[in-house]
Enzyme design. Structure first.
Site, short mmCIF file in Angstrom:
data_model
loop_
_atom_site.label_atom_id
_atom_site.label_comp_id
_atom_site.label_asym_id
_atom_site.label_seq_id
_atom_site.Cartn_x
_atom_site.Cartn_y
_atom_site.Cartn_z
N TYR A 66 -10.75 2.24 5.90
CA TYR A 66 -9.62 1.83 4.74
C TYR A 66 -10.08 0.89 3.78
O TYR A 66 -10.47 -0.09 4.21
CB TYR A 66 -8.45 1.44 5.29
CG TYR A 66 -7.21 1.31 4.55
CD1 TYR A 66 -6.11 2.49 4.66
CD2 TYR A 66 -6.70 0.18 3.96
CE1 TYR A 66 -4.97 2.23 3.83
CE2 TYR A 66 -5.73 0.20 3.08
CZ TYR A 66 -4.77 1.35 3.17
OH TYR A 66 -3.59 1.25 2.51
N SER A 119 0.99 -1.20 0.06
CA SER A 119 0.17 -0.04 -0.09
C SER A 119 0.87 1.14 -0.11
O SER A 119 0.33 2.32 -0.10
CB SER A 119 -0.99 -0.04 1.27
OG SER A 119 -2.19 -1.00 0.96
N ASN A 124 -9.01 -0.75 -0.20
CA ASN A 124 -8.39 -0.66 -1.35
C ASN A 124 -9.16 -0.31 -2.64
O ASN A 124 -8.77 0.00 -3.72
CB ASN A 124 -7.71 -2.12 -1.60
CG ASN A 124 -6.49 -2.48 -0.45
OD1 ASN A 124 -5.42 -1.66 -0.30
ND2 ASN A 124 -6.54 -3.57 0.25
#
Length: 355
Positions: free
Chosen positions: A176, A81, A178
């Protein structure tokens, strides 16, 4: 591990005591080396390489299971990340050029892809409410072999993310995901007319001469010198997972780099060399809904200063790049079979370097 949580833990650790005066350089090198050695002796890591502003490079442990070969000082590794700050930088550059507006709906550029209320800012700051597609992938020891070499299309990853209801109203809180950055990658492609990887290369890698940083796409290999990364399989046996298809990470986590290149990038980013002043302010601006995360950069308070950066975790490797305008730490942990992630030793490293 997500750096928002990691830096929060670092903040708690740092504020538990009063920062001492900085030791002489030789003494500080010794103290930093001792902390890094702890990551391989007590932290479950096979090998560690690090770079600290003003102190140079450090390493501990080994490059391969069953070998005495040391970790390369400037070996390459998967940064997970830590890809996100590169991608957010390109998006903010496009905003500075007037090609997108942070508070406009993503739907204006990518109609029908995600909820019409979601803005570009909310994607960058993880306040969109989109489900994290990676939570639905078999990334655990039992399931990972089935997808280790599979090529994923970013649209398929977004489809997984949008197949679940929003976790909350867009903008209401931070979570959070992705999926947010896969969408940002598609947005960059739509606006520039080129894959997001080409935009990162042209706008960041080439100007900063980051020759050891690559966006591998579906390439299985880590080019150049590197330590091997390992994963514990379903039977508890160590498995070398250095070769894998990182396309499941895409714009959210596919990149490969070195501590030197990450240091150069973070230095340029925090010094305002990559963004116009207005977008530079947006980069690290937090909100009540997202108190620890700006636009692709996590923010935390140590006992002596505010630090900025990100971390990355992908099979075999864990990384951190943390800094201020004056100092930076870039750290790569090669995971052993039982896994090695930045723990208390890494947090103490931050306090030692910055305070």
């Amino acid at each position: 591990m997500k750096l928002v949580a990691a830096l929060t833990a670092a903040t708690l650790l740092a504020t538990a005591g009063v920062a001492s005066a900085a030791p002489a350089s030789a003494g500080q090198r010794e103290a930093v080396q001792q902390i890094i050695d702890e990551l391989t002796t007590d932290g479950g890591a096979l090998g560690v390489q690090a770079r600290v502003t003003g102190l140079g490079t450090f390493r501990s442990g080994f490059a391969e299971y069953g070998s005495r070969k040391p970790v390369p000082h400037n070996g390459r590794f998967r940064i997970g990340s830590n890809t996100k700050p590169f991608v957010s930088t390109v998006a903010l550059q496009l905003a500075g050029e007037g090609k997108l507006a942070l508070d406009e709906p993503v739907d204006r550029h990518l109609p029908g892809l995600v909820d019409k209320r979601i803005t570009i800012r909310q994607l960058l700051q993880h306040t969109s409410g989109l489900f994290d597609y990676s939570e639905a992938l078999p990334l655990d020891p039992a399931g990972f072999p089935s997808i280790r070499y599979r090529t994923w299309d970013p649209l398929d990853l977004v489809e997984i993310g949008t197949s679940r209801p929003l976790a909350f109203e867009p903008g209401a809180q931070h979570s959070y995901s992705n999926t947010n950055y896969i969408v940002i990658g598609l947005l960059i492609e739509k606006i520039t007319g080129r894959p997001y990887a080409k935009a990162v290369e042209q706008r960041i890698l080439k100007p900063l001469r980051l020759g050891d940083t690559v966006l591998p796409g579906n390439d299985l290999d880590i080019p150049g010198p590197h330590a091997h990364g390992y994963y514990q399989d379903a039977d508890g046996k160590p498995t070398d997972v250095t070769r894998l298809n990182p396309s499941w990470g895409g714009a959210a986590g596919e990149m490969i780099s070195t501590t030197r290149d990450l240091d150069t990038f973070l230095n340029a980013l925090l010094a305002g060399k990559l963004l116009k002043p207005e977008q530079q302010k947006e980069l690290t601006k937090t909100t009540p809904q997202s108190p620890d995360y700006g636009l692709g950069v996590a923010v935390a308070q140590l006992s002596c200063t505010t630090i900025y950066g990100h971390d990355g975790l992908i099979h075999g490797y864990a990384t951190m790049m943390i800094g201020t305008q004056d100092k930076r730490v870039t750290l790569s942990i090669t995971q052993a079979a039982n896994g090695g992630t930045p723990g208390d030793a890494a947090f103490r490293l931050l306090e030692k370097v910055f305070c």
